[in-house]
Write a protein that holds these residues in place. Structure first.
Motif, short mmCIF file in Angstrom:
data_model
loop_
_atom_site.label_atom_id
_atom_site.label_comp_id
_atom_site.label_asym_id
_atom_site.label_seq_id
_atom_site.Cartn_x
_atom_site.Cartn_y
_atom_site.Cartn_z
N ILE A 48 10.11 74.04 -65.11
CA ILE A 48 10.31 75.51 -66.57
C ILE A 48 10.92 74.55 -67.15
O ILE A 48 10.12 74.19 -68.48
CB ILE A 48 11.07 76.68 -66.56
CG1 ILE A 48 12.68 75.66 -66.09
CG2 ILE A 48 10.95 78.05 -64.79
CD1 ILE A 48 13.81 77.27 -66.94
N TYR A 49 11.19 73.50 -67.24
CA TYR A 49 12.19 72.69 -68.56
C TYR A 49 11.68 71.09 -68.70
O TYR A 49 12.60 70.06 -69.00
CB TYR A 49 13.15 73.36 -68.81
CG TYR A 49 14.32 73.40 -67.72
CD1 TYR A 49 14.23 72.69 -66.89
CD2 TYR A 49 15.44 74.41 -67.99
CE1 TYR A 49 15.15 72.42 -65.32
CE2 TYR A 49 16.44 74.79 -66.68
CZ TYR A 49 15.70 73.23 -66.08
OH TYR A 49 16.53 73.83 -64.99
N LEU A 106 10.92 84.08 -70.93
CA LEU A 106 10.00 82.91 -69.85
C LEU A 106 9.50 83.47 -69.26
O LEU A 106 7.86 83.64 -68.64
CB LEU A 106 10.49 81.50 -69.91
CG LEU A 106 9.71 80.60 -69.86
CD1 LEU A 106 8.96 80.08 -70.24
CD2 LEU A 106 10.81 79.42 -69.25
N ILE A 107 10.12 84.05 -67.59
CA ILE A 107 9.53 84.41 -66.67
C ILE A 107 8.52 85.66 -67.15
O ILE A 107 7.28 85.48 -66.51
CB ILE A 107 10.65 84.87 -65.76
CG1 ILE A 107 11.29 83.87 -65.26
CG2 ILE A 107 10.38 85.70 -64.66
CD1 ILE A 107 13.08 84.12 -63.97
N HIS A 148 5.30 78.86 -59.38
CA HIS A 148 6.76 78.68 -58.39
C HIS A 148 7.44 77.64 -59.37
O HIS A 148 7.73 76.66 -60.19
CB HIS A 148 6.91 77.49 -57.41
CG HIS A 148 8.32 77.98 -57.09
ND1 HIS A 148 8.87 78.61 -55.82
CD2 HIS A 148 9.15 76.37 -56.87
CE1 HIS A 148 9.99 77.62 -55.58
NE2 HIS A 148 10.39 77.00 -55.71
N MET A 149 8.36 78.91 -60.40
CA MET A 149 8.93 78.11 -61.24
C MET A 149 9.97 77.48 -61.40
O MET A 149 11.37 78.74 -60.94
CB MET A 149 9.48 79.36 -62.05
CG MET A 149 8.09 80.22 -63.01
SD MET A 149 8.73 81.73 -63.97
CE MET A 149 9.12 80.60 -65.48
N ASP A 150 10.11 75.94 -61.14
CA ASP A 150 11.63 75.03 -60.39
C ASP A 150 12.23 75.37 -61.39
O ASP A 150 11.57 74.74 -62.95
CB ASP A 150 11.09 74.49 -59.65
CG ASP A 150 12.18 74.16 -58.67
OD1 ASP A 150 12.49 74.88 -58.39
OD2 ASP A 150 12.02 72.49 -58.43
N ILE A 210 4.58 75.15 -71.84
CA ILE A 210 4.85 75.58 -70.45
C ILE A 210 4.15 76.34 -69.80
O ILE A 210 3.20 76.07 -68.95
CB ILE A 210 5.98 74.93 -70.29
CG1 ILE A 210 6.13 74.70 -68.65
CG2 ILE A 210 6.71 75.85 -70.39
CD1 ILE A 210 6.13 73.35 -68.63
N VAL A 211 4.07 77.37 -70.22
CA VAL A 211 3.09 78.81 -69.81
C VAL A 211 1.75 78.08 -70.28
O VAL A 211 1.02 78.42 -69.47
CB VAL A 211 3.94 79.76 -71.24
CG1 VAL A 211 2.96 81.10 -70.65
CG2 VAL A 211 5.08 80.96 -70.90
#
Length: 562
Positions: free
Chosen positions: A186-187, A275-276, A248-250, A231-232
């Motif tokens: 995610i970042y 964000l989710i 899979h948002m790690d 990122i989305v």
């Protein structure tokens, strides 16, 4: 289940890892060539036979065997056991039918995407273990540029990767009823993107940009930072261009409290829910079956992320969550926050470097106990994938390989976890483990030979009893920690001591029909009726039950009459 009989391998498995209501259920089986009769086939819902007539077909022949299929139409939603027999050969498997794949997330992984890895063997393996979602680990071109613009490239760790192989495996997943999930941190950003947008990054109090492993820059996931939109969009590209059905948002579990480029404080856990939600909405707009799974590393920040619009509560387990009871507690607390599937990424460290027969056997015993605990507690374990792979490290490419002699045991356990899912799920049950048995509690009393102790909290060298009340039944899971320490992620140099003739004295002022026991350790998981006797005492009606044998995991249940 695989069975070797007179040098001929027989096998049976469902054609899909999971079926949607309305789909035809097709079971495949290998029949020895010298046998000309059709096998007997029986479907079960828990212990009850479910009447259904298959349509048979022979699809292909091998040197010593034939491939048969048995198809069933218009079966209702639910979990099924399958028992197939001809002569002295008995095979078993399981399948489930659902309206929504999100109701039960059985998560696996793949991590090899070279041109030469273009076959379906890994996806077929996942199918036989009933894994209905697969994480494509480190498939991407870069952490901040997921979909490659060329067919052949090296992944961020320098491994050869082929987009054609990835596409092939995505299609194979869908063919087998498995949702393919794209790994996407995610970042995490490269030096190149950081140089272009240092205002998107996160910083220490000294104004130093935060890095992971000294080569990935942490980006600000706040909704007002353009990185979150960026990122989305990367997630959207993965779904629309390649056909993935999930992200899979790690995360890496740190940092937690940092500063943005203006020096303002950022509490990252407060940024994650938005964000989710945005990611889930974005991917579902492209594919209604798509979803997201967020990695709450070591259970942080579970209170913030568990209730969000993700398909499962996913927890990557690390110390200090070292004991079997900690695994149970993680699942129970997550279920109390959010009524959705819980997946524990519990990597089996004992397989790392295990090369001798003794060390591999110790790792296998550790795996079976951990798998039993997680499933009996109402969760699922991310541990299986690739072609006979077992996760033993957070870098999935370092997976271990299941040896052939252990493969049938793994499949028995995975079959059991699907066939008896109604006895495992937590949402409609009340956990009475700590209030009904052991200690001062006398509603349920356990007894075995003198040196066997029982506990409600996974104490070392005991038989652990996990007890749940449902409207229609009472379920008792027996996890054998006799001779075993509390630590789940260590080699078990010996198997638990077998326990015979466990006596259960149960206060039950309720009418019931039958009492059953089933185990992945015996008879392919077939349910057995237990004999019992009743006795009226001062507190009411007691039932006395005797469980013949416990190796690792037994499940006892009483069917109540409504």
């Amino acid at each position: 289940m695989v069975q070797h009989n007179k040098q001929i391998t027989t096998d049976c498995w469902p054609e899909k890892a999971q079926y949607i209501v309305g789909e035809v259920v097709t079971l495949k089986m290998i029949r020895p060539i010298q046998i000309k009769t059709l096998p007997n086939i029986c479907l079960f819902r828990l212990a009850d036979i479910f009447p259904a007539e298959p349509i048979w077909n022979q699809t292909s022949s091998q040197k010593d065997a034939e491939i048969l299929t048995a198809s069933f139409s218009q079966l209702p939603a639910g979990y099924y056991g399958v028992e197939i027999s001809w002569g002295d050969t008995i095979l078993s498997t399981a399948f489930d039918i659902t309206k929504d794949r999100r109701q039960d997330v059985r998560y696996g992984f793949i991590s090899d995407f070279k041109q030469s890895d273009c076959g379906e063997e890994d996806i077929l393996f996942a199918n036989k273990l009933h894994l209905n979602a697969i994480q494509f680990y480190d498939w991407m071109y870069r952490h901040d540029n997921l979909v490659s613009k060329v067919e052949l490239y090296n992944d961020p760790m320098g491994r050869e990767t082929s987009l054609s192989t990835i596409r092939t495996k995505i299609l194979a997943c869908k063919k087998y009823g498995i949702r393919p999930f794209a790994y996407g941190a995610i970042y995490a950003a490269t030096q190149e993107l950081y140089n272009q947008h240092p205002e998107w990054a996160l910083y220490t109090i000294d104004g130093v940009p935060m890095k992971f492993a000294d080569w990935l820059y942490f980006m600000n996931t706040s909704e007002n930072c353009p990185w979150s939109n960026y990122i989305v969009e990367q997630y959207e590209n993965s779904i629309s261009e390649l056909g993935f059905q999930g992200i899979h948002m790690d995360t890496y579990g740190f940092p937690k409290h940092v500063l943005d480029n203006n020096g303002s404080a950022v509490a990252l856990e407060k940024t994650f829910p938005s964000l989710i939600e945005r990611s889930a909405c974005a991917v579902k707009e492209i594919d209604c079956e798509a979803g997201v799974i967020f990695n709450a590393v070591n259970n942080w920040p579970i209170e913030e992320v568990a209730p969000t619009n993700q398909d499962a509560v996913y927890i990557e387990v690390w110390p200090p969550h070292d004991t079997y009871f900690e695994l149970y507690r993680l699942i129970r607390e997550a279920k109390q926050i959010a009524q959705k599937p819980v997946v524990l990424a519990a990597y089996m460290k004992p397989f790392l470097g295990a090369e001798t027969n003794e060390s591999i056997t110790a790792a296998e015993t550790s795996l079976l106990l951990t798998f039993a605990v997680i499933n009996a507690s109402g969760g699922r374990q991310l541990v299986f994938g690739e072609n006979k792979g077992i996760l033993c490290d957070s870098y999935y490419a370092n997976y271990a390989v299941i040896r052939d002699s252990f493969l049938s045991v793994v499949r028995n356990y995975c079959d059991f976890a699907v066939r008896y899912s109604p006895l495992l799920e937590y949402n409609s049950a009340v956990d009475i483990s700590m209030t009904a048995a052991n200690g001062i509690n006398e509603d349920i009393l356990f007894h075995a030979k003198e040196d066997i102790r029982f506990s409600s909290n996974a104490q070392a060298d005991t038989v652990w009893t996990i007890i749940r009340e449902y409207e229609e039944r009472l379920v008792i899971h027996l996890i054998n920690l006799s001779g075993i320490t509390q630590q789940w992620n260590e080699p078990k140099l010996q198997r638990p001591n077998s326990v015979q003739d466990i006596e259960i004295k149960l206060l039950i002022n309720h009418r019931f029909s039958n009492i059953y026991v089933a185990s992945p350790d015996f008879q392919g998981g077939t349910a057995q009726i237990l004999e019992y006797r009743k006795e009226t005492q001062n507190n009411g009606q007691y039932v006395f039950i005797k469980v013949p044998n416990l190796e690792i995991w037994d499940t006892v249940w009483i069917e109540l009459i409504q």
